[in-house]
Enzyme design. Structure first.
Site, mmCIF file in Angstrom:
data_model
loop_
_atom_site.group_PDB
_atom_site.id
_atom_site.type_symbol
_atom_site.label_atom_id
_atom_site.label_comp_id
_atom_site.label_asym_id
_atom_site.label_seq_id
_atom_site.Cartn_x
_atom_site.Cartn_y
_atom_site.Cartn_z
ATOM 1 N N LYS A 86 14.443 -5.612 -87.847
ATOM 2 C CA LYS A 86 13.574 -6.075 -89.084
ATOM 3 C C LYS A 86 12.851 -7.265 -88.792
ATOM 4 C CE LYS A 86 13.771 -8.207 -93.054
ATOM 5 N NZ LYS A 86 12.292 -8.724 -93.045
ATOM 6 N N GLU A 114 16.028 -29.666 -93.500
ATOM 7 C CA GLU A 114 14.980 -29.264 -92.437
ATOM 8 C C GLU A 114 13.665 -29.030 -93.162
ATOM 9 O OE1 GLU A 114 15.517 -25.037 -91.045
ATOM 10 O OE2 GLU A 114 14.973 -26.003 -89.284
ATOM 11 N N CYS A 132 12.981 -24.331 -84.731
ATOM 12 C CA CYS A 132 14.477 -24.731 -85.097
ATOM 13 C C CYS A 132 14.886 -25.809 -84.438
ATOM 14 C CB CYS A 132 15.399 -23.676 -85.081
ATOM 15 S SG CYS A 132 15.256 -22.729 -83.504
#
Ligand code: TXE
Length: 501
Positions: free
Chosen positions: A186, A393, A295
């Protein structure tokens, strides 16, 4: 590839791929718009798979796994197919790169140089890996031979993010199928485009129908149905920390194996003895590569006070000159953010920083470029690591500078984070470099280098940056069950239930 030709390659409505063919979406399936973040225009529609559709994809994957057509295929056969996929990805790299940038906003030069070569390498790496790794034999006990074999687990649910769709999804996909699993992939609902082409490539390369299935839709609908399905044995997920937590909880109830690669707030430590010019250029790559949406971004730039002014002078000159523009322009260095929601979120960090007394050294606001979700490359100077810009973040072109006096202080600031994905260290002092390698609480430490991914080595995070690792042996642990088989070398007296009278 011309934009006009590319348009012909994108279906008006993307459905799911099950058992080697496109499936007509169920009547009433919800259509989601796929948006081009550089123009804000709708590229096409995505028919969302509901739980019934996800269950059907999983049932196909399970039946295919049980048939043994792939799970018991010879390693040489799987290797050949993976290498063929690699060849086709290389051959069609330009088209795939164009599809990749259309909904992500990644600058084309980065898609060409980083993302597509990495996608091809993922298939090549696992093709080579499975043909070279051996199972183990223990013969220390003279009465027995004990073998440890690795068998595919079953059905893997692979949930991919939007920031580097092809590179990250193919790492999971190549690992899953190399070891003989079937899977249901997905992608992010925002970035489904390259997977339409990828499914066709897999078929041409000879992946048997039903081994790889694709479902599309939003996380809480399609993604959640995949995690909840009892026949899914493994979940491999890359995305946000909050989502990772929700997925871990749900998967835990089903006792599934889970690997999560989540967020980061990585430190980039520059010491006074470092090669400043290399450190500056690398700080630009670490902070602004992939539009800052990575990331492993080096978002907390820790500068030793004695060189901070000199470093910032060079760094800010470079940042202010970064070319913001259309992703399709090969000279563009910064493209748009993924969505209007992400633009708003990043803007909130700019606003909060101002209210929090954080000094804005560059950017801090949306770029003067409309339409599109463009944000100026931003550098701010914080006073303390506890300020919001140092803790959360941000996931955009946004670097926060902090200063330190001695190296211990730098390591302690670097470790003072809920995350622990990677760290960058710039020093020419071997002792300091080794100390950093010992003391940093992160899954990867890069010393005097920007990002380098060694696929044989593990990648993943400490703390809230994730659970588990991928790469080489670590992917094998994730995607295989270990089985111990013990065989006596010769007949010997069997044990008795009790001593004889
Ligand atoms: O990602 P999500 P979001 C970080 C980054 C970003 C934040 C939020 O800080 O600002 O996450 O991004 C699927 N069950 N990263 O919310 O939701 C979703 O459909 C199952 C870091 O856009 O985590 C998509 O396919 N699946 C990062 C995938 O999860 C679910 C990359 C990732 O989307 C789900 C991206 C659910 N309940 C964001 N909810 C990295 N580590 O590189 C969502 N999904």
């Amino acid at each position: 590839m011309q934009a006009k030709n590319l348009k012909n390659r994108i279906p008006e409505r993307i459905g799911s791929w099950q058992n080697g063919r496109w499936v007509t979406p169920a009547a009433g399936a919800q259509d989601l718009p796929v948006i081009n973040p550089a123009s804000e225009a709708v590229i096409c529609l995505l028919a969302e798979d509901d739980s019934a559709s996800v269950d059907s994809a999983v049932a196909i994957a399970k039946a295919t796994f049980q048939s043994g057509i792939w799970s018991r295929a010879a390693v040489s056969e799987r290797k050949g197919v993976l290498l063929k996929i690699r060849d086709l990805v290389v051959e069609q790299a330009e088209e795939l790169a164009q599809l990749e940038i259309l909904s992500t906003g990644i600058p084309i030069s980065q898609a060409r140089r980083r993302h597509l070569p990495r996608a091809a390498m993922n298939f090549e790496f696992f093709a080579e890996f499975i043909s070279q790794t051996a199972d183990r034999l223990y013969d220390q006990n003279p009465d027995y031979l004990t073998l440890v074999r690795h068998e595919p687990v079953g059905v893997a649910g692979l949930i991919a993010p939007w920031n580097a769709p092809l590179a990250l999804a193919t790492m999971k996909l190549a690992g899953a199928i190399a070891f003989g699993n079937s899977c249901v992939l997905k992608p992010s609902e925002m970035t489904p485009l390259p997977f339409v082409r990828l499914m066709e490539i897999l078929k041409i390369a000879g992946v048997p129908d039903g081994v790889v299935n694709l479902v599309n839709g939003r996380g809480p609908v399609t993604g959640q149905a995949l995690v909840a399905n009892a026949d899914v044995d493994i979940i491999a997920f890359t995305g946000g920390t909050a989502t990772g937590r929700a997925i871990g909880e749900l998967a835990g109830r089903g006792l599934k194996r889970v690997v999560t690669e989540l967020g980061g707030k990585s430190a980039n430590i520059v010491c006074a003895d470092a090669d400043i010019e290399r450190a500056v250029e690398s700080a630009v790559l670490a902070g602004f590569g992939n539009n800052g949406q990575q990331c492993l971004a080096g978002t907390r730039l820790l500068l030793q006070r004695s060189i901070a002014a000199e470093f910032l002078d060079l760094f800010l000159t470079r940042v202010r000159s970064l070319r913001i523009g259309l992703p399709s322009d090969a000279t563009t260095e910064i493209g748009p953010l993924i969505s209007s929601a992400q633009l708003e979120r990043i803007q909130s960090f700019g606003n909060d920083a101002r209210n929090d007394g954080v000094e804005i050294l560059a950017g801090g606001k949306p770029a003067d470029l409309k339409p599109g979700y463009f944000f100026e490359p931003t550098v701010v100077h914080a006073q303390s690591n506890s300020q919001r810009v140092c803790c959360e973040e941000i996931f955009g072109p946004f670097v926060t500078v902090l200063e330190f006096d001695d190296f211990d202080e730098a390591l302690s600031i670097a470790n003072d984070s809920e995350y622990g994905l990677v760290a960058y260290v710039w020093t020419n002092n071997l002792g300091q470099a080794m100390k950093a390698a010992d003391e940093l609480r992160t899954g990867v430490v890069w010393i005097n280098t920007p990002v380098y991914r060694e696929l044989r080595a593990p990648f993943g995070g400490f703390k809230h940056s994730g659970v588990g690792r991928d790469g080489g042996d670590w992917s094998r642990s994730l995607f295989t069950e270990s089985k111990t088989i013990s065989i006596p070398r010769q007949d010997f007296p069997l044990a008795q239930l009790a001593d004889s009278k």
